[in-house]
Design a protein around this motif. Sequence first.
Motif, PDB file in Angstrom:
ATOM      1  N   LEU A 197     -16.490 -16.742 -40.277  1.00 28.97           N
ATOM      2  CA  LEU A 197     -15.315 -17.608 -40.458  1.00 28.97           C
ATOM      3  C   LEU A 197     -15.483 -18.909 -39.674  1.00 28.97           C
ATOM      4  O   LEU A 197     -15.008 -19.969 -40.091  1.00 28.97           O
ATOM      5  CB  LEU A 197     -14.055 -16.857 -40.004  1.00 28.97           C
ATOM      6  CG  LEU A 197     -12.711 -17.469 -40.351  1.00 28.97           C
ATOM      7  CD1 LEU A 197     -12.543 -17.640 -41.867  1.00 28.97           C
ATOM      8  CD2 LEU A 197     -11.564 -16.615 -39.796  1.00 28.97           C
ATOM      9  N   GLU A 256      -7.276 -12.282 -40.742  1.00 28.02           N
ATOM     10  CA  GLU A 256      -5.947 -12.844 -41.034  1.00 28.02           C
ATOM     11  C   GLU A 256      -5.929 -14.352 -40.792  1.00 28.02           C
ATOM     12  O   GLU A 256      -5.062 -15.061 -41.291  1.00 28.02           O
ATOM     13  CB  GLU A 256      -4.881 -12.198 -40.137  1.00 28.02           C
ATOM     14  CG  GLU A 256      -4.731 -10.696 -40.305  1.00 28.02           C
ATOM     15  CD  GLU A 256      -5.669  -9.887 -39.423  1.00 28.02           C
ATOM     16  OE1 GLU A 256      -6.509 -10.497 -38.715  1.00 28.02           O
ATOM     17  OE2 GLU A 256      -5.577  -8.656 -39.447  1.00 28.02           O
ATOM     18  N   SER A 267      -7.214 -18.308 -40.887  1.00 28.43           N
ATOM     19  CA  SER A 267      -8.010 -19.220 -41.702  1.00 28.43           C
ATOM     20  C   SER A 267      -9.083 -19.832 -40.800  1.00 28.43           C
ATOM     21  O   SER A 267      -8.998 -19.750 -39.560  1.00 28.43           O
ATOM     22  CB  SER A 267      -7.127 -20.327 -42.279  1.00 28.43           C
ATOM     23  OG  SER A 267      -6.706 -21.197 -41.234  1.00 28.43           O
ATOM     24  N   ALA A 268     -10.070 -20.464 -41.409  1.00 25.47           N
ATOM     25  CA  ALA A 268     -11.125 -21.112 -40.625  1.00 25.47           C
ATOM     26  C   ALA A 268     -10.533 -22.198 -39.726  1.00 25.47           C
ATOM     27  O   ALA A 268     -10.932 -22.345 -38.556  1.00 25.47           O
ATOM     28  CB  ALA A 268     -12.183 -21.700 -41.559  1.00 25.47           C
ATOM     29  N   GLN A 327      -7.443 -22.334 -38.532  1.00 22.48           N
ATOM     30  CA  GLN A 327      -6.677 -21.697 -37.452  1.00 22.48           C
ATOM     31  C   GLN A 327      -7.615 -21.186 -36.359  1.00 22.48           C
ATOM     32  O   GLN A 327      -7.330 -21.322 -35.172  1.00 22.48           O
ATOM     33  CB  GLN A 327      -5.838 -20.549 -38.020  1.00 22.48           C
ATOM     34  CG  GLN A 327      -4.630 -21.025 -38.812  1.00 22.48           C
ATOM     35  CD  GLN A 327      -3.954 -19.897 -39.571  1.00 22.48           C
ATOM     36  OE1 GLN A 327      -4.593 -18.909 -39.948  1.00 22.48           O
ATOM     37  NE2 GLN A 327      -2.663 -20.050 -39.815  1.00 22.48           N
ATOM     38  N   GLY A 355     -12.585 -18.074 -47.016  1.00 20.80           N
ATOM     39  CA  GLY A 355     -12.805 -19.363 -46.363  1.00 20.80           C
ATOM     40  C   GLY A 355     -13.976 -19.388 -45.409  1.00 20.80           C
ATOM     41  O   GLY A 355     -14.232 -20.421 -44.772  1.00 20.80           O
TER      42      GLY A 355
END
Length: 300
Positions: free
Chosen positions: A169, A10, A12-13, A15, A193
């Motif tokens: 990730l 869930e 992103s890289a 985050q 990503g």
Amino acid sequence: MPAHFLTGAELSAAQLRSLLERALELKAAPLCSQALDGRSVALIFTKPSTRTRVSFEVGIDELGGHALVLRSDELQLSRGEALQDTALVLSRHVCAVGVRTGPDATLAELAQHSEIPVINMLTELHHPCQALADLLTLREAHAELEGLRVAYVGDGNNVARSLALLGALAGLRVAVASPPGYALEPDLPLPAGASGSLELYTDPREAVQGACAVYTDVWVSMGDESSADERREALGAYTVDDALLDLAAPRAFAMHDLPAHAGEEISAEVLYGTRQRIWDQAENRRHAQKALLEFLVMPA
Ligand code: CP
């Protein structure tokens, strides 16, 4: 902003990267955040736990919140109350819920009906909170995770899968060595990503080539007890010991999510020696999960 943390994909890289940096800050100053002041988090366990329970409970306390540990056999769930109804009621009282259970579908159903973030504290297929602590441990050793090679040796289980997903990730090149019949899915979809990669091997000596860390987990996980003998036989050549670490990169260290069986998947010399960061890794559960809780309950 993800509503839930079920597999880790869930995130992103970016985050994930900022979450790890925040975890470092929280480790340096454990009482610097009161993100959960006056709020409660429910923690539902249908399976035993030492690290997950203690790290969540203490971490929530450090964030100024209250941890509500709920054993599933004490809930009306055990008498057949619907997951939907449980989710709706919890959503009226607490700001997040962590769940350790078996089927991923159970977690997904609870999340579907929850109006608060749901956190996977271990399911049959995933252990993403463990992977956060694993990445934090690697980040402490290396300023940049992108491009690092990390080997996992042993059963291609939930811990290996989450390491592969979140590691990719974070930009890691994850190499997993398992015997036939115990390998991760060769077509495991990596998160959107992801700049890292996943390579599967059968020979642990090949997987550890160039690796900065060599990770392992128990051969008989919770729920696998009925096949314990055949697992020990199949995985018998997949012990992380000094000889295997010697084949990895210089200064490579061992990792293990624990609990460990010294003399099986890891030698006692490595588990209690200087070539490991396993006990740091166990501590890092708390710091990583505090950063996760901040992230989930305090949307920017
Ligand atoms: N690594 C881990 O999840 O430990 P526990 O089963 O003790 O929580």
